[in-house]
Write an enzyme that holds these catalytic residues in place. Structure first.
Site: not given
Ligand SMILES: *Cc1c(COP(=O)(O)O)cnc(C)c1O
Length: 403
Positions: A76, A130, A195, A220
């Site tokens: 982590r 988005y 973004d 994407k």
């Protein structure tokens, strides 16, 4: 007298082109390791016989957020496979650092938490975004407060507790663009987050125009094959350190297998984006003169996304495509189409959705690498599909079960 050495550039070596970085960045050490493909390290923990040394390293991380020197401690905190992807993406975006996350939404969450933890809970944002980014900000799920404005209203909206300005350009799903440089100027000392999911660093590097933080849904174009979910933030090392601390504490880490696939995806990113963009530009030109289409949206920066508004029933187009896949998401090697008002932007309040240009007749298409004539033929038949052929709301009989 000129010696050979004095004729060589004395400063840093010539920076490499994007296409070169795409296949080499994050892999600089491989030859010395005797490897060609990057190794995948799936360890969740790492043995160490020196707990005093570990205590020191953990203290350093807790106070600075700097990348650990030496082997990782726990997955982590750090992972060498995802670190390769981070190194490569930072090179492509032209930033000092990049920090990866489990998804684009996990990446945006970490940015918001990092700013809020400094007492900067106010965010200014420009629509459209988005759908889920809009929702995360609008619903205040993380205890942040948002002011929606257009680019001209940013300077006026800034308050003492403003920690971030958020824009997407080209925006999902209307492909609306903003002038990053002008917008960065109106932000003053407040960091501007762009973004860059739709343009990718192949077409636009926001940091070169004054943005401080660049966010990607790596799901994407960076992954590019529709088989990996991830997010990444490219920024200066100071903010990256903060993001690593937030990531450690909140746990939205990128899986090493995803890190491997994303690094692999980056190597073909320039080729994929350029090829798909050429097809998208051609389809946008054809759609612009088609009598069945009311309006076409295609960004000046280019790219492989085309949005268009139909005169007829948009749901019918979705149910009639055969080669093109009717599915949300984007940036894969194959072409996808979806109806934003029903899917990607469904979670946004209808009034806000309409006001930001996401109308009911808008379709968003992510153009892939198929032959452009095959795509055009499929679009044409879907656009002229008679209503009798399908029953509203049901899948046409000619499709295999389960589709
Ligand atoms: C998909 C998307 C996101 C969210 O990314 P996930 O990886 O799905 O969490 C954020 N921004 C844009 C522009 C997107 O298209």
């Amino acid at each position: 007298m000129d010696t050979e050495a004095s004729m060589r550039p004395s400063t840093t070596p010539r920076s490499r082109a994007l296409a070169t970085e795409a296949v080499h960045a994050g892999r600089d050490d491989l030859a010395a390791l005797g490897l060609h493909a990057p190794p995948i390290d799936l360890s969740t923990t790492y043995p160490s016989y020196d707990s005093r040394g570990e205590a020191e390293r953990i203290d350093t991380f807790a106070t600075t957020g700097a990348k650990l020197d030496g082997p990782p401690v726990y997955a982590r905190l750090d992972n060498p496979t995802t670190a390769r992807f981070e190194t490569a993406l930072a090179r492509l975006e032209g930033t000092e650092s990049a920090v990866s996350f489990a998804s684009g939404m996990a990446a945006l969450t970490a940015v918001l938490l990092a700013r809020a933890s400094m007492g900067l809970r106010h965010v200014i944002a420009v629509r459209p975004l988005y759908g889920c980014s809009d929702h995360l900000l609008g619903a205040g799920l993380l205890g942040t407060e948002v002011t929606w404005t257009d680019p001209a209203g940013i300077a006026e909206a800034i308050r003492p507790d403003t920690g971030l300005v958020v824009v997407e350009t080209p925006a999902n799903p209307t492909l609306a663009e903003v002038d990053i440089r002008a917008l960065a100027h109106s932000c003053g000392s407040v960091p501007l987050l762009v973004d860059n999911t739709f343009a990718t660093p192949v077409l636009q590097r926001p940091v070169e125009h004054g943005a401080r933080i660049v966010l990607h849904s790596a799901t994407k174009y960076l992954g590019g094959h529709g088989d990996v979910m991830g997010g990444v933030v490219a920024c200066d090392e100071e903010f990256a350190a903060r993001l690593r601390q937030v990531r450690f504490a909140t746990g939205g880490v990128l899986h090493p297998m995803a890190g491997y696939l994303l690094l692999r995806g980056l190597s073909t990113l320039p080729v994929r984006v350029r090829a798909a963009s050429a097809s998208a530009a051609e389809l946008s030109r054809r759609l612009a003169t088609d009598p069945r289409i009311a309006r076409v949206h295609y960004p000046a920066v280019g790219g492989a996304m085309v949005s268009f508004e139909v005169y007829g029933d948009p749901h019918r187009v979705i149910s009639a495509v055969r080669l093109i896949t009717p599915a949300v998401s984007l940036g894969s090697v194959d072409t996808l189409i979806q109806h934003p008002a029903s899917i990607s932007h469904r979670i946004v309040d209808e009034g806000d959705r309409q006001a930001s240009g996401v109308g009911d007749r808008l379709l968003r298409m992510s153009v892939g690498l198929e032959d452009v004539e095959d795509l055009w033929a499929d679009l044409c038949q879907a656009l002229s599909d008679p209503p009798a052929r399908t029953t509203a709301g049901s899948v046409p009989e000619s499709l295999p079960a389960g589709r």
